[in-house]
Design an enzyme around this catalytic site. Sequence first.
Site, PDB file in Angstrom:
ATOM      1  N   GLU A 322       0.910  -4.680   0.884  1.00  0.00           N
ATOM      2  CA  GLU A 322      -0.165  -3.928   1.517  1.00  0.00           C
ATOM      3  C   GLU A 322       0.277  -3.038   2.669  1.00  0.00           C
ATOM      4  O   GLU A 322      -0.434  -2.101   3.047  1.00  0.00           O
ATOM      5  CB  GLU A 322      -1.253  -4.891   2.000  1.00  0.00           C
ATOM      6  CG  GLU A 322      -0.800  -5.842   3.095  1.00  0.00           C
ATOM      7  CD  GLU A 322      -1.514  -7.167   3.052  1.00  0.00           C
ATOM      8  OE1 GLU A 322      -2.151  -7.517   4.058  1.00  0.00           O
ATOM      9  OE2 GLU A 322      -1.430  -7.866   2.017  1.00  0.00           O
ATOM     10  N   GLN A 323       1.427  -3.326   3.239  1.00  0.00           N
ATOM     11  CA  GLN A 323       1.912  -2.501   4.352  1.00  0.00           C
ATOM     12  C   GLN A 323       2.378  -1.121   3.890  1.00  0.00           C
ATOM     13  O   GLN A 323       2.761  -0.289   4.716  1.00  0.00           O
ATOM     14  CB  GLN A 323       3.038  -3.216   5.085  1.00  0.00           C
ATOM     15  CG  GLN A 323       2.576  -4.352   5.981  1.00  0.00           C
ATOM     16  CD  GLN A 323       2.212  -5.619   5.230  1.00  0.00           C
ATOM     17  OE1 GLN A 323       2.399  -5.717   4.016  1.00  0.00           O
ATOM     18  NE2 GLN A 323       1.690  -6.610   5.932  1.00  0.00           N
TER      19      GLN A 323
END
Length: 503
Positions: A322-323
Site C-alpha cells: 500500500e505504500q
Amino acid sequence: MRRRCSSAADVATGIADGATVAICGSGTLLEPDALLSAIEHSFLTTGHPRDLTIVHALGIGDGQGSGLERLAHKGLVRKVIGGHWSWSAKMQRLARDNEIAAYTLPAGVIMSLMREIGAGRPGLITHIGLGTFADPQVNGGRCNESAVETIVERIEIDGQPYLRYKPFKVDVALVRGSVADPSGNITLVHEAADLDAYALALAAHNSGGKVHVQVRELSETPFVPARMVRIPGVLVDQVVHVPDQRQCLAADYDPQISGECLPTSDAVEAPLAEDIRRIIAQRAADEFKPGMSLNFGFGIPAGIPSLLAERGLQDQYWGTIEQGIHNGRMMDGAMFGAARYPQAIVTSLDQFDFYSGGGVDLAFLGMGEMDQYGNVNVSSLGGRLVGPGGFVDITQGARKVVFCGAFEAKGLQVARHGTELEIARVGEVPKLVAQVSHITFSGPQALLSGKEVLYVTERAVFRLVEGGVELIEVAQGVDVQRDVLDRMAFMPLLGEPQVAALK
C-alpha cells in the site's frame, strides 16, 4: 518566487489552537519527526498549540517515542482520525481512556478524502468500507464514547449503496521530502516512498491552510529533470532544513531502498524460520498461480515472497504494497512498507486507486479474529485500537483474499514432525469467535460482491460460503474434533475436510 525557509520551532508556534493538522508518514518512511518534536516541545513549555485534530492515514513513528507518540499528550490533541494507531501506545491509551475523540478509517479512504478536499469536491464517495466498522450502520468510524460526530454517511446511487466520507477544512499539512530547490519545489527522490505527501499539501493549501515541509537538503539550482518534483512550490509555505534527517529506521540513506540503483546480485529475501509463521505462510502460498497480481500484508503474509522465491516463483508475479511499492525485495518488521530495489514507486493514493478498482488478483492479509459470518477483525483487539491501515481498501478490492493467522493466541506452541503437525500447547486466547468485536472485513459484503475468501491457520483452512464459513482442510496429525471444533466458539459448516500434509 523564492522558497521560504523557517525553523521547526517557528512552525510549531505558528499552529493555532484547535487547528486540523494532516500528517504524512508510514512508520519512519517520510516521517516529519523534527516538526512533530517541535510541536511537542512547544506544548510542553507553553501549553500551545492545543486541542488539535490530527489526521493520518498510516501509522507514523518508530514505536519508541517518535512520530505520533510526540503528540500523545492530553490537551495537545482533541480528536484523531487515524488509519493506523499501533506506532503510538500513548495515543492508544488516550483513545481507550476517552481523553480524545478517536476515529479510525481505512487508510486509502483518508488519503483519497484529502485529494477530494483539495479538489473542492463534496467528500469521498466509494464502496470501500461498506459493511465494516466505517459504515454508519456499524460504527461509522467511531472508536470510543468521546467520538460523537458523524463523519461518514451511507447514500444510494442508481440503487446501489455507497459511503460518503465528509470533507473538512485542513489547516496545516506536515510532510517531508528529500530536497527543496530555490522555488520551494520538493523532490522525494531519496525517500523510500511517496505516500500521500502531495494530497496532504493540496488539501491544506486549497483549504486556505499552511503546508510545512521538512527536508534534508537545500538545492541552489532548480531540479533537472523537472519530473523529479513531487510537490510544486506553489503548495509550499515553509521549508524546514533538517540536515541530519534519516531516510528511515534502517539507514541514514540507502539508494537500494529509494530505488536509485539496480541490484548487483540475484539474491532474494532471507528464508523464513521453521516455525508456525512458516507453516501458515506455506499453505497460504499454495493459492498462488503464476501471472497473478499480488498484495502482501503485514505479519505472516509478509513472509510469503520468501516462500515463493524458494519455489523459484519470484519472477512469476507482480507484487505491491500500500505504500506505493511495486516488486523489489519486500522488507519486513518495522521496515514493512519499503523494498530494496523496487521496480516502481507510485503515490499511495495511486496505489489505493489500483486496489479499490480491482487491480489485485490475490491479497494475503493477516487475521486477528474471525467469526461465524466470515467477518475478520484486525483493527481493535483486546481493547486496543489498532486501526486497519490499508486492510479494508485492499480486501474489498481484491478478487480473492487469503487471510493468514494462528488458530489461537497467547501461549500457542506447535511443532512439525515430518509432514504432521503437533499442538504442543494450546493458546489461551481464542481467535475463532462467535462474533468479532470490530468488523474490519465483512463476510456478508464479500459474498455480495462474489469474492473468493479463504482463512488459513496452522491446523485448519476455512472457506467463505453462503451461510457462513466451511471447514475444508485440516493439517495431518490434527484431530478435527479435539483440536479444531472443540476450540472454536461456533460450529462451521462441515463437508468432508481434506487432510493435508505439511510441506
